[in-house]
Design a protein around this motif. Structure first.
Motif, mmCIF file in Angstrom:
data_model
loop_
_atom_site.group_PDB
_atom_site.id
_atom_site.type_symbol
_atom_site.label_atom_id
_atom_site.label_comp_id
_atom_site.label_asym_id
_atom_site.label_seq_id
_atom_site.Cartn_x
_atom_site.Cartn_y
_atom_site.Cartn_z
ATOM 1 N N ASN A 1 37.150 38.318 60.205
ATOM 2 C CA ASN A 1 37.988 38.207 58.896
ATOM 3 C C ASN A 1 37.587 39.241 57.799
ATOM 4 O O ASN A 1 36.432 39.246 57.692
ATOM 5 C CB ASN A 1 38.314 36.892 58.443
ATOM 6 N N ASN A 2 38.344 39.828 57.117
ATOM 7 C CA ASN A 2 37.867 40.499 56.086
ATOM 8 C C ASN A 2 38.304 39.900 54.809
ATOM 9 O O ASN A 2 39.374 39.122 54.873
ATOM 10 C CB ASN A 2 38.410 42.010 56.172
ATOM 11 N N TRP A 3 37.905 40.449 53.837
ATOM 12 C CA TRP A 3 38.416 39.867 52.342
ATOM 13 C C TRP A 3 39.778 40.357 52.393
ATOM 14 O O TRP A 3 39.912 41.613 52.167
ATOM 15 C CB TRP A 3 37.542 40.761 51.118
ATOM 16 N N ASP A 4 40.791 39.452 51.829
ATOM 17 C CA ASP A 4 42.065 39.813 51.772
ATOM 18 C C ASP A 4 42.331 39.813 50.131
ATOM 19 O O ASP A 4 41.542 39.173 49.536
ATOM 20 C CB ASP A 4 43.149 39.107 52.660
ATOM 21 N N ILE A 5 43.246 40.371 49.705
ATOM 22 C CA ILE A 5 43.587 40.605 48.412
ATOM 23 C C ILE A 5 44.010 39.152 47.669
ATOM 24 O O ILE A 5 43.230 38.818 46.559
ATOM 25 C CB ILE A 5 44.895 41.614 47.913
ATOM 26 N N ASP A 6 44.431 38.428 48.362
ATOM 27 C CA ASP A 6 44.701 36.934 47.724
ATOM 28 C C ASP A 6 43.410 36.192 47.770
ATOM 29 O O ASP A 6 43.191 35.570 46.711
ATOM 30 C CB ASP A 6 45.530 36.193 48.680
ATOM 31 N N LEU A 7 42.576 36.085 48.751
ATOM 32 C CA LEU A 7 41.322 35.417 48.598
ATOM 33 C C LEU A 7 40.434 36.058 47.418
ATOM 34 O O LEU A 7 39.730 35.465 46.817
ATOM 35 C CB LEU A 7 40.709 35.586 49.848
ATOM 36 N N MET A 8 40.445 37.426 47.317
ATOM 37 C CA MET A 8 39.758 38.026 46.284
ATOM 38 C C MET A 8 40.112 37.776 44.951
ATOM 39 O O MET A 8 39.283 37.744 43.838
ATOM 40 C CB MET A 8 39.725 39.735 46.342
ATOM 41 N N ASP A 9 41.444 37.696 44.649
ATOM 42 C CA ASP A 9 41.894 37.220 43.524
ATOM 43 C C ASP A 9 41.534 35.767 43.212
ATOM 44 O O ASP A 9 40.972 35.707 42.160
ATOM 45 C CB ASP A 9 43.315 37.153 43.484
ATOM 46 N N LYS A 10 41.558 34.718 44.016
ATOM 47 C CA LYS A 10 40.917 33.373 43.880
ATOM 48 C C LYS A 10 39.598 33.697 43.389
ATOM 49 O O LYS A 10 39.129 32.834 42.618
ATOM 50 C CB LYS A 10 41.328 32.644 45.113
ATOM 51 N N VAL A 11 38.715 34.192 44.220
ATOM 52 C CA VAL A 11 37.315 34.223 44.248
ATOM 53 C C VAL A 11 36.868 34.730 42.710
ATOM 54 O O VAL A 11 36.215 34.302 42.155
ATOM 55 C CB VAL A 11 36.572 34.932 45.011
ATOM 56 N N ALA A 12 37.633 35.958 42.383
ATOM 57 C CA ALA A 12 37.394 36.648 41.178
ATOM 58 C C ALA A 12 37.922 35.667 40.103
ATOM 59 O O ALA A 12 36.898 35.399 38.960
ATOM 60 C CB ALA A 12 38.219 37.968 41.108
ATOM 61 N N ALA A 13 38.844 35.146 40.311
ATOM 62 C CA ALA A 13 39.037 34.257 39.032
ATOM 63 C C ALA A 13 38.224 32.759 38.888
ATOM 64 O O ALA A 13 37.828 32.678 37.742
ATOM 65 C CB ALA A 13 40.680 33.457 39.201
ATOM 66 N N ALA A 14 37.756 32.486 40.022
ATOM 67 C CA ALA A 14 36.998 31.094 40.200
ATOM 68 C C ALA A 14 35.365 31.810 39.405
ATOM 69 O O ALA A 14 34.628 30.922 39.079
ATOM 70 C CB ALA A 14 36.729 30.630 41.388
ATOM 71 N N LEU A 15 34.980 33.146 39.583
ATOM 72 C CA LEU A 15 33.930 33.664 39.186
ATOM 73 C C LEU A 15 33.943 34.037 37.704
ATOM 74 O O LEU A 15 33.017 34.416 37.325
ATOM 75 C CB LEU A 15 33.396 34.588 39.997
ATOM 76 N N GLY A 16 35.351 34.135 37.192
ATOM 77 C CA GLY A 16 35.438 34.470 35.930
ATOM 78 C C GLY A 16 35.475 36.055 35.753
ATOM 79 O O GLY A 16 34.850 36.617 34.659
#
Length: 84
Positions: A46-61
């Motif tokens: 699995n690679n970083w998909d855009i939806d997961l990256m959006d969620k991670v970025a938001a959670a990390l501020g």
């Protein structure tokens, strides 16, 4: 290093800065710890998909997937062990 490794490193750097664990972040974004850990450690196809990256970025501020990818470009040379 592949792009996914750069993203993983940027996430680890930010986790360290925030004093968060991978488990904390996995819970915040709604994925299992094992999935997230395998993704961070590049032990999955699995690679970083855009939806997961959006969620991670938001959670990390750090904003959104684009901002996370931009951080990855600049933080790929940072030694995670030396982040305060």
């Amino acid at each position: 290093m592949k792009n996914s490794e750069y993203i993983s490193k940027a996430v680890l750097v930010q986790l360290t800065r925030l004093g968060m664990t991978q488990s904390d972040l996995a819970s915040k974004v709604g994925v299992s710890y094992s999935f997230f850990n395998n993704l961070i450690n590049n032990k999955t196809s699995n690679n970083w998909d855009i939806d997961l990256m959006d969620k991670v970025a938001a959670a990390l501020g750090v904003g959104d997937a684009f901002a996370l990818a931009e951080r990855a470009e600049y933080e790929r040379y940072i030694d995670v062990e030396k982040v305060a």
